[in-house]
Design a protein around this motif. Sequence first.
Motif, PDB file in Angstrom:
ATOM      1  N   LEU A  21     -50.650  -4.055  -5.814  1.00 51.76           N
ATOM      2  CA  LEU A  21     -49.363  -4.088  -5.495  1.00 51.76           C
ATOM      3  C   LEU A  21     -48.399  -4.925  -6.277  1.00 51.76           C
ATOM      4  N   SER A  22     -48.936  -5.850  -6.791  1.00 54.19           N
ATOM      5  CA  SER A  22     -48.044  -6.646  -7.832  1.00 54.19           C
ATOM      6  C   SER A  22     -47.632  -5.733  -9.008  1.00 54.19           C
ATOM      7  N   ALA A  23     -48.768  -4.846  -9.701  1.00 58.46           N
ATOM      8  CA  ALA A  23     -48.610  -4.156 -10.549  1.00 58.46           C
ATOM      9  C   ALA A  23     -47.644  -3.075 -10.265  1.00 58.46           C
ATOM     10  N   PHE A  24     -47.430  -2.495  -9.039  1.00 60.14           N
ATOM     11  CA  PHE A  24     -46.551  -1.548  -8.713  1.00 60.14           C
ATOM     12  C   PHE A  24     -45.146  -2.282  -8.357  1.00 60.14           C
ATOM     13  N   PHE A  25     -45.023  -3.368  -7.767  1.00 61.23           N
ATOM     14  CA  PHE A  25     -43.672  -4.096  -7.491  1.00 61.23           C
ATOM     15  C   PHE A  25     -43.112  -4.324  -8.746  1.00 61.23           C
ATOM     16  N   LYS A  26     -43.709  -4.489  -9.877  1.00 60.60           N
ATOM     17  CA  LYS A  26     -42.896  -4.802 -11.180  1.00 60.60           C
ATOM     18  C   LYS A  26     -42.117  -3.673 -11.811  1.00 60.60           C
ATOM     19  N   GLU A  27     -42.776  -2.627 -11.357  1.00 57.04           N
ATOM     20  CA  GLU A  27     -41.956  -1.291 -12.159  1.00 57.04           C
ATOM     21  C   GLU A  27     -40.925  -0.702 -11.061  1.00 57.04           C
ATOM     22  N   LEU A  28     -40.705  -1.454 -10.036  1.00 60.12           N
ATOM     23  CA  LEU A  28     -39.579  -0.798  -9.198  1.00 60.12           C
ATOM     24  C   LEU A  28     -38.131  -1.454  -9.585  1.00 60.12           C
ATOM     25  N   PRO A  29     -37.182  -0.626  -9.256  1.00 50.82           N
ATOM     26  CA  PRO A  29     -35.840  -0.783  -9.618  1.00 50.82           C
ATOM     27  C   PRO A  29     -35.274  -1.812  -8.588  1.00 50.82           C
ATOM     28  N   TRP A  30     -35.200  -3.194  -9.073  1.00 43.87           N
ATOM     29  CA  TRP A  30     -34.521  -4.296  -8.519  1.00 43.87           C
ATOM     30  C   TRP A  30     -33.053  -4.049  -8.278  1.00 43.87           C
ATOM     31  N   ASP A  31     -32.347  -3.076  -8.609  1.00 43.37           N
ATOM     32  CA  ASP A  31     -30.847  -2.964  -8.406  1.00 43.37           C
ATOM     33  C   ASP A  31     -30.639  -2.436  -6.944  1.00 43.37           C
ATOM     34  N   LEU A  32     -31.613  -1.716  -6.673  1.00 51.03           N
ATOM     35  CA  LEU A  32     -31.448  -1.125  -5.208  1.00 51.03           C
ATOM     36  C   LEU A  32     -31.370  -2.353  -4.236  1.00 51.03           C
ATOM     37  N   ASP A  33     -32.538  -3.296  -4.278  1.00 56.72           N
ATOM     38  CA  ASP A  33     -32.769  -4.601  -3.689  1.00 56.72           C
ATOM     39  C   ASP A  33     -31.223  -5.168  -3.862  1.00 56.72           C
ATOM     40  N   LYS A  34     -30.607  -5.497  -4.812  1.00 56.61           N
ATOM     41  CA  LYS A  34     -29.581  -6.242  -4.998  1.00 56.61           C
ATOM     42  C   LYS A  34     -28.508  -5.727  -4.381  1.00 56.61           C
TER      43      LYS A  34
END
Length: 277
Positions: free
Chosen positions: A156-169
């Motif tokens: 999951l760490s490897a997968f989370f690194k590739e997620l677009p964090w702009d949506l989270d922000k």
Amino acid sequence: MNMHQRMQSVAWSGFGVIVMLYALMPVAWIISLSLKRSADLNDQRFFPEVITFQHYQAIFKDAQFPAALWNSFGIALTATGLSVLLAMFVAYAIVRLEFPGKKWVLALVLAVSMFPPVSVIGPLFNLWRSIGLFDTWTGLVIPYMTFTLPLAIWTLSAFFKELPWDLDKAARIDGATPFQAFWHIIVPLAAPGIFTAAILVFIFAWNDFLFATSLTSTQTARTVPAAIAFFTGSSQFEQPTGSIAAASVIVTLPVIVMVLLFQKRIVAGLTAGAVKG
């Protein structure tokens, strides 16, 4: 396509067929044994002369095997759910948050996953008997989580690194709490990685033999791999080959079905983070 490319394609196709046959041959042999009559189990024929389901009927008539199936499903699903749930929060914290010792957390996780399970069986056996966890579902779920949680965290760490964090922000700006942003934005985006981690954890728990044989003694918590080791023939002169083969086929089917149905999600989760750009 020129001649060289055609020859290369044929060579790779032939190599793939050989590997597939090599992998499937033991499975085909087990299926063949499970369909043979007891009198034909020692012959040299690959395919059964007469197909019979007597071994499948026999293992389900005995209460030991259905109880073991129930234990396997319950324990594997419990360990999978808890491991993946905890791994999601840990992986998110490792990737998204800054805290002292962050770089050492994954190293520690990797060290735990590489620790040989056989080295903890003796102390764990004595401890479990002392505190009442021997021969219980909890007594198997805890060690399963110990060795599957690191694998889930890494995946999951490897997968989370590739997620677009702009949506989270963006969700945080719109008034969502950190937990709401994680649960409603990040988790759905990470579904392929979460599913991959769940499949890997489930397969480990489903196939485990070491803990299941060492930490159980009755049908209360004994899983299928351990139960198969205690199969006996109808008499002292009969080998339980047919029953073992039939039980092995039934144990293998859930894993095969899961992989065939969700292979695209598994590949998507395993390859997450492999290519950047």
